[in-house]
Design a protein around this motif. Structure first.
Motif, PDB file in Angstrom:
ATOM      1  N   ASP A  58      25.942   3.414  -4.182  1.00  0.00           N
ATOM      2  CA  ASP A  58      27.181   3.876  -4.815  1.00  0.00           C
ATOM      3  C   ASP A  58      27.042   4.064  -6.318  1.00  0.00           C
ATOM      4  N   GLY A  59      25.813   3.908  -6.848  1.00  0.00           N
ATOM      5  CA  GLY A  59      25.544   4.279  -8.233  1.00  0.00           C
ATOM      6  C   GLY A  59      25.484   3.164  -9.246  1.00  0.00           C
ATOM      7  N   ALA A  60      25.536   1.904  -8.825  1.00  0.00           N
ATOM      8  CA  ALA A  60      25.462   0.793  -9.767  1.00  0.00           C
ATOM      9  C   ALA A  60      24.001   0.463 -10.082  1.00  0.00           C
ATOM     10  N   PRO A  61      23.694   0.103 -11.329  1.00  0.00           N
ATOM     11  CA  PRO A  61      22.335  -0.316 -11.657  1.00  0.00           C
ATOM     12  C   PRO A  61      21.935  -1.564 -10.867  1.00  0.00           C
ATOM     13  N   LEU A  62      20.687  -1.581 -10.426  1.00  0.00           N
ATOM     14  CA  LEU A  62      20.146  -2.653  -9.591  1.00  0.00           C
ATOM     15  C   LEU A  62      18.857  -3.150 -10.230  1.00  0.00           C
ATOM     16  N   PHE A  63      18.701  -4.476 -10.338  1.00  0.00           N
ATOM     17  CA  PHE A  63      17.482  -5.009 -10.941  1.00  0.00           C
ATOM     18  C   PHE A  63      17.035  -6.280 -10.237  1.00  0.00           C
ATOM     19  N   LEU A  64      15.768  -6.600 -10.402  1.00  0.00           N
ATOM     20  CA  LEU A  64      15.122  -7.759  -9.790  1.00  0.00           C
ATOM     21  C   LEU A  64      14.598  -8.648 -10.903  1.00  0.00           C
ATOM     22  N   ILE A  65      15.046  -9.924 -10.943  1.00  0.00           N
ATOM     23  CA  ILE A  65      14.611 -10.836 -12.000  1.00  0.00           C
ATOM     24  C   ILE A  65      14.309 -12.217 -11.430  1.00  0.00           C
ATOM     25  N   SER A  66      13.543 -12.981 -12.165  1.00  0.00           N
ATOM     26  CA  SER A  66      13.124 -14.307 -11.747  1.00  0.00           C
ATOM     27  C   SER A  66      14.022 -15.392 -12.335  1.00  0.00           C
ATOM     28  N   GLU A  67      14.201 -16.457 -11.591  1.00  0.00           N
ATOM     29  CA  GLU A  67      14.945 -17.615 -12.087  1.00  0.00           C
ATOM     30  C   GLU A  67      14.292 -18.222 -13.319  1.00  0.00           C
ATOM     31  N   LEU A  68      13.020 -17.952 -13.523  1.00  0.00           N
ATOM     32  CA  LEU A  68      12.305 -18.500 -14.673  1.00  0.00           C
ATOM     33  C   LEU A  68      12.635 -17.755 -15.970  1.00  0.00           C
ATOM     34  N   SER A  69      13.258 -16.589 -15.850  1.00  0.00           N
ATOM     35  CA  SER A  69      13.579 -15.807 -17.035  1.00  0.00           C
ATOM     36  C   SER A  69      14.847 -16.332 -17.700  1.00  0.00           C
TER      37      SER A  69
END
Length: 253
Positions: A58-69
């Motif tokens: 539906d057009g929302a930005p999607l990202f993958l990040i680590s709990e360590l960040s």
């Protein structure tokens, strides 16, 4: 500010039209990275970091990040965030289009939703398959509340969440990963035809990164190009016919 001081100030914002909406959506859907800004816990200071990007259907930005960040913990503490998207090219970097999306970040915890997000993200970042399933990594989406689009000098727009949203017919999100995989496994010739016929791109090993109701995102190496449908899909069942018709037109041309 004294009375009348702002009366002569020029309004730099243009009225948001369909061209601006399409440009804003394209910037989000073709981005592979962006600068995520959130609030540092405790100090409340701005905290910015680069993140890899994809887009939800539906057009929302999607990202993958680590709990360590550091930004993972910041978003858990305060979901408010903004994301700057847009790549500079030759010359003045401020002359190139960019968009800042402001909203709230949401961690994707549901197992089925995570698999859908994973498929869309890996469509743009295949090497992320090495770590996407690590226990400390999670997918997040930034739910837009508003955005600031700068299409270049003198082209500024204030955009709403509705301006950036893409309607998603029932069943399309669930079926999209399979449809994208099918095109890449069995119909790469058609994908290449889409690129050369409709985008006037050079021949090459084009593949399909993702599908939504308004168009296709095609990739050649790390380059992403947006191909818009002539009209949005009104149902999930209309996708196959649309892809077949486009292949016929591309080959005929």
């Amino acid at each position: 500010m004294a009375m009348g001081e702002s009366e002569g100030k020029k309004d730099v914002l243009r009225e948001t039209d369909d061209d601006a909406r399409r440009q804003g959506k394209a910037l989000i859907r073709t981005a592979r990275f962006g600068a995520l800004a959130c609030l540092e816990p405790g100090s409340g200071a701005p905290l910015a970091s680069r993140v890899g990007l994809a887009a939800t259907i539906d057009g929302a930005p999607l990202f993958l990040i680590s709990e360590l960040s550091s930004h993972f913990g910041a978003l858990e503490a305060d979901a408010r965030a903004s994301l700057l998207i847009g790549e500079p090219g030759r010359g003045d970097p401020l002359a190139h289009p960019r968009i800042t999306v402001i909203g709230r970040a949401e961690r994707i915890s549901d197992a089925d939703a995570r698999e859908v997000a994973k498929a869309r993200y890996l469509g743009r970042h295949p090497k992320a398959a090495l770590y996407a399933d690590f226990a400390d990594f999670a997918f997040w989406r930034l739910r837009p509340e508003r955005a600031s689009l700068n299409g270049g000098f003198g082209k500024a727009y204030a955009m709403s969440a509705e301006d950036l949203a893409t309607p998603c017919p029932t069943g399309l999100e669930a079926g999209e990963p399979g449809a994208t995989a099918h095109m890449n496994d069995d119909h790469l010739d058609a994908v290449a035809d889409y690129a050369t016929a409709f985008l006037k791109a050079e021949p090459g090993a084009w593949r399909l990164a993702s599908i939504d109701a308004e168009g296709l995102d095609l990739m050649l190496g790390e380059r992403i190009e947006r191909l818009w449908f002539d009209a949005p899909l009104q149902s999930a069942g209309a996708l196959r016919a649309k892809l077949v018709d486009m292949a016929k037109v591309a080959r005929a041309g």
